[in-house]
Structures are given as C-alpha cells and as structure tokens.
Design an enzyme around this catalytic site. Structure first.
Site, PDB file in Angstrom:
ATOM      1  CB  SER A  43      -0.963  -0.037   1.196  1.00 33.38           C
ATOM      2  OG  SER A  43      -1.986   0.915   1.070  1.00 33.38           O
ATOM      3  CG  ASP A  78      -6.863  -2.162  -3.694  1.00 33.45           C
ATOM      4  OD1 ASP A  78      -7.244  -1.092  -3.170  1.00 33.45           O
ATOM      5  OD2 ASP A  78      -5.672  -2.541  -3.706  1.00 33.45           O
ATOM      6  CG  HIS A 134      -6.047  -1.960   0.042  1.00 34.09           C
ATOM      7  ND1 HIS A 134      -5.128  -1.641  -0.924  1.00 34.09           N
ATOM      8  CD2 HIS A 134      -5.569  -1.454   1.199  1.00 34.09           C
ATOM      9  CE1 HIS A 134      -4.137  -0.961  -0.373  1.00 34.09           C
ATOM     10  NE2 HIS A 134      -4.377  -0.836   0.919  1.00 34.09           N
TER      11      HIS A 134
END
Length: 411
Positions: free
Chosen positions: A192, A351, A381
């Site tokens: 991320s 996501d 995610h």
C-alpha cells in the site's frame, strides 16, 4: 414490558445488521468474515469522525488505535535474531537469521516498508512482525523493517525522506559487511503506502550515478502510485469496498500532503489538480495504460484543472508536492523507468488502488523492465496482512506464499 423488550431486540438487531452487513461481491471468499472485520473499521471511522467534529481528537489520531491494538514487542526467538536500531537517525527493526556455527555465507536482504496510508501502521504490528520472521526463515534473509515518521504530524516528504535515508545507509558496503548481506541480492518492498515509498526510493536510487550498490528487485504489494486522478475505474468500482473505501484513501492522500480540509474536499471531487500538475496527467491516463478488460463501464474523463484562488507559500508547496514523483511514482517520464530493477507487483480486483498498480505494470513493461504481475480476481485491499486470528483469511496465505516464492526465485 414485553413490547419494550421486543422493540429493544429489533433495534439491536437492526443496528447490528447496519454495521455488519455490506453488499460485498459474491466472488470474494469468506465474505461474512470480511463483513465482520470491516464492521470494526467502519465503527472506528465513525467514532473518529465524531471525535474530530467535537474537537476531541483528530480523525487519524483515533484511527491510530488500529496500530496500537496490533503492536507487539519484537523479540528474538530460536530462529530469528531481532534488534531495534537507528539508521541515520531513523528507527528500524532488524531481523536476522540466527548464526549457524562458522557459517559466513552472504545472505539476501529485504528492506520492508509497512502500509497504512502514511498515517497509520508500524513495523511492530503483529502481521508485519510475522511476515518478517517468515522471510528470514524461508529466504535465509536479513529483513530491515523501517519505522518511518507518519502524517499528519509529518507531512510529505518526511516519510519518504526517512525511508530514503535508511536505504542509503543500509546500502553502504561497510554496513552490508556488518550484517553479512550480499550487495547483489537486495530488494525493497512494501504494501500500500509502503509500496508507494518502495517505488519512489527505487526510482531515486537509479537516478544517482554515484550509487555503487544497486537494488536487485522491487516488490510492490497493492501499491498507491498517483494522486492526480482519483476517479479511475477501480476508484469508482470499489468506492464502498471494505477496508479501504475511496473516502479513506482520499483522506490518506490529503493528510499526507496537508491538514487543509479544503484540499480534502477538492480531492473528493477530483478537482484538486492545478496548472503545475496538468502536464503530468498524461502519465496517469488510464484509457491509455489500463487494459480494456479493466475499463468496465467507465469512460475516461480528464480530471479538472483549476486555477489557484490563493497565492501563498503553503499553496505553492502543495502544488509542488502534488506533481512530485517522490509522492506519485507514476509521474516519472518513460526515460526514468528503463533502468529500474525487476519488479513484482500485486494487485487486487476489489481495491481502489488496482489501476495504479496495473498502469505501472504497463509502463514498466513498455520501458523494458522485467515485471511479474500477480492479480487476484477475488482479492481486496490489505489482504496480505490478515494472517492473525481471528482476522486470518485464506487469501492472505496465498498472497504470502506467492510473494515469498517470487523473492526466493528472483533475489
């Protein structure tokens, strides 16, 4: 009395259903477990909104509870030696294989950067601690986990600069000798926001002609790579998905740059671009870099570009940050991509950041970079981090297995 009990029961059931049930796609495995997990995140988010509204504590300050609940004290075990150190003034957690007699063979190394939207997260969280230990034991690798400073207390470029300083320090030949690391087998990786930092540092190191030790690989796990267009198909398709809805991702971006709420509102409307970033929109044009299968029902519309209504130092800085490739690695020209190390990029269908990763795959391959793209059609995610009971998911095991397998074969 009986009627009151019935009303109370119905109210409790309705309230519980509101917080737990969500229209999650059928394709996602363990849907109800994901709903239950996300109900905690949603509840905390609502509490954070209320706290900020009442002036008690800012939103990210409340959300940081997620980090505190997962924190552990990294300690050595029978296989892994763990130490907490400072590299060029930045806190790091260092994981090393326990010495085996006179074994002096040089090892791989992975510099890992945690996620959390630059505002949350820590290398000391249980899932990251477990991942680091697994990399040490299965790869016979040294793992360096970086505790970079977080926004909103430290806006961009502070988190990036912390990571950059650590990487530069670690890549010194004397430091590598100290930890028995092979200078030809070093990777930078992150998930991320950590994937964002890993990509940005990889780019910066390649620009520096005097850098003697080069990275061999970069492994980016559902990375966030651009802040110019927050209405890509994946942002629209997954705007209400669990764990990272569009509102939260936009909030992370906004807080990374500034605490000005007006900028957050502009980002939510996708009207935050300015003349400085206008020329860079071509690098995030998803109609050009996203395979048609990911376009879905959406048609490309270039983000609006607005003239600044305020002329001050803060706005000048914000304009520069928005156009800075150290914040948005997708903004570099093609000429800066061809010399980058081989890449592993993991993306998930459900996501908001899916398209960021896929566009980077397209551009890296076009520049001649060797790329392994692992796309999870049922992924969401944050999946890699859900490895600890009671929020352990089967997809997290698959992601971890495939990620470590790639490192073993390519590092």
């Amino acid at each position: 009395m009986r009627l009151g009990s019935i009303v109370l029961f119905v109210a409790v059931c309705s309230f519980t259903a509101y917080y737990i049930y969500e229209p999650i796609p059928e394709e996602i495995d363990e849907r109800w477990k994901l709903m239950l997990t996300n109900s905690f995140f949603r509840g905390l988010s609502h509490l954070a909104d209320l706290s900020e509204l009442l002036g008690l504590k800012d939103y990210m300050g409340v959300m940081y509870l997620i980090t505190l609940l997962e924190n552990v004290v990294p300690v050595s075990d029978e296989h892994v030696k763990v130490t907490e150190e400072r590299f060029d003034g930045v806190e790091v957690v260092l994981y090393q294989p326990k010495q085996r007699g006179s074994d002096t063979e040089l090892r791989r190394a992975v510099i890992y950067l945690h996620g959390g939207g630059w505002c949350l997260g820590s290398s000391r969280m249980s899932p990251y601690d477990l991942l680091a230990r697994r990399m040490v034991t299965e790869l016979d690798a040294v793992v360096l986990s970086v505790e970079y400073r977080l926004a909103p207390a430290h806006h961009f470029p502070v988190p990036y600069e912390d990571v950059y300083r650590v990487v530069k320090h670690f890549l010194q030949k004397g430091v590598l000798v100290q930890y028995s690391v092979d200078p030809g087998r070093i990777a930078v990786s992150g998930d991320s926001a950590g994937g964002n930092l890993a990509a940005a540092v990889s780019q910066q190191l390649q620009k520096e002609g005097g850098q003697q030790v080069k990275l061999k690989a970069q492994a980016l796990i559902y990375p966030v790579l651009q802040a110019l267009d927050l209405n890509t198909p994946s942002y629209q398709q997954n705007q209400d998905m669990p764990i990272l809805p569009r509102t939260l991702m936009v909030r992370f971006w906004s807080e990374y740059f500034t605490s000005d709420k007006a900028f957050f509102r502009a980002m939510m409307a996708n009207t935050h671009n300015n003349p400085e970033s206008f020329s860079l929109l071509k690098f995030v044009n998803w109609s050009a870099f996203l395979p048609e299968t990911y376009h879905g029902k959406y048609n490309y519309s270039a983000p609006a570009v607005v003239q600044r209504v305020r002329e001050d130092v803060a706005m000048d800085g914000l304009s520069r940050s928005l156009a800075d490739p150290r914040a948005s690695p997708l903004l570099v020209p093609d000429t800066d991509l061809h010399s980058l190390p081989k890449a592993y990029i993991l993306t998930c269908e459900y996501d908001v950041l899916r398209d960021d990763g896929i566009m980077y795959v397209t551009r890296l391959r076009a520049a001649g970079v060797e790329v392994t793209h692992e796309h999870y059609d049922t992924g969401f995610h944050g999946g890699l981090m859900f490895t600890v009971w009671p929020t352990d998911f089967l997809i997290a095991r698959r992601m971890t297995d495939n990620y470590i397998k790639w490192l073993k074969e390519n590092l």
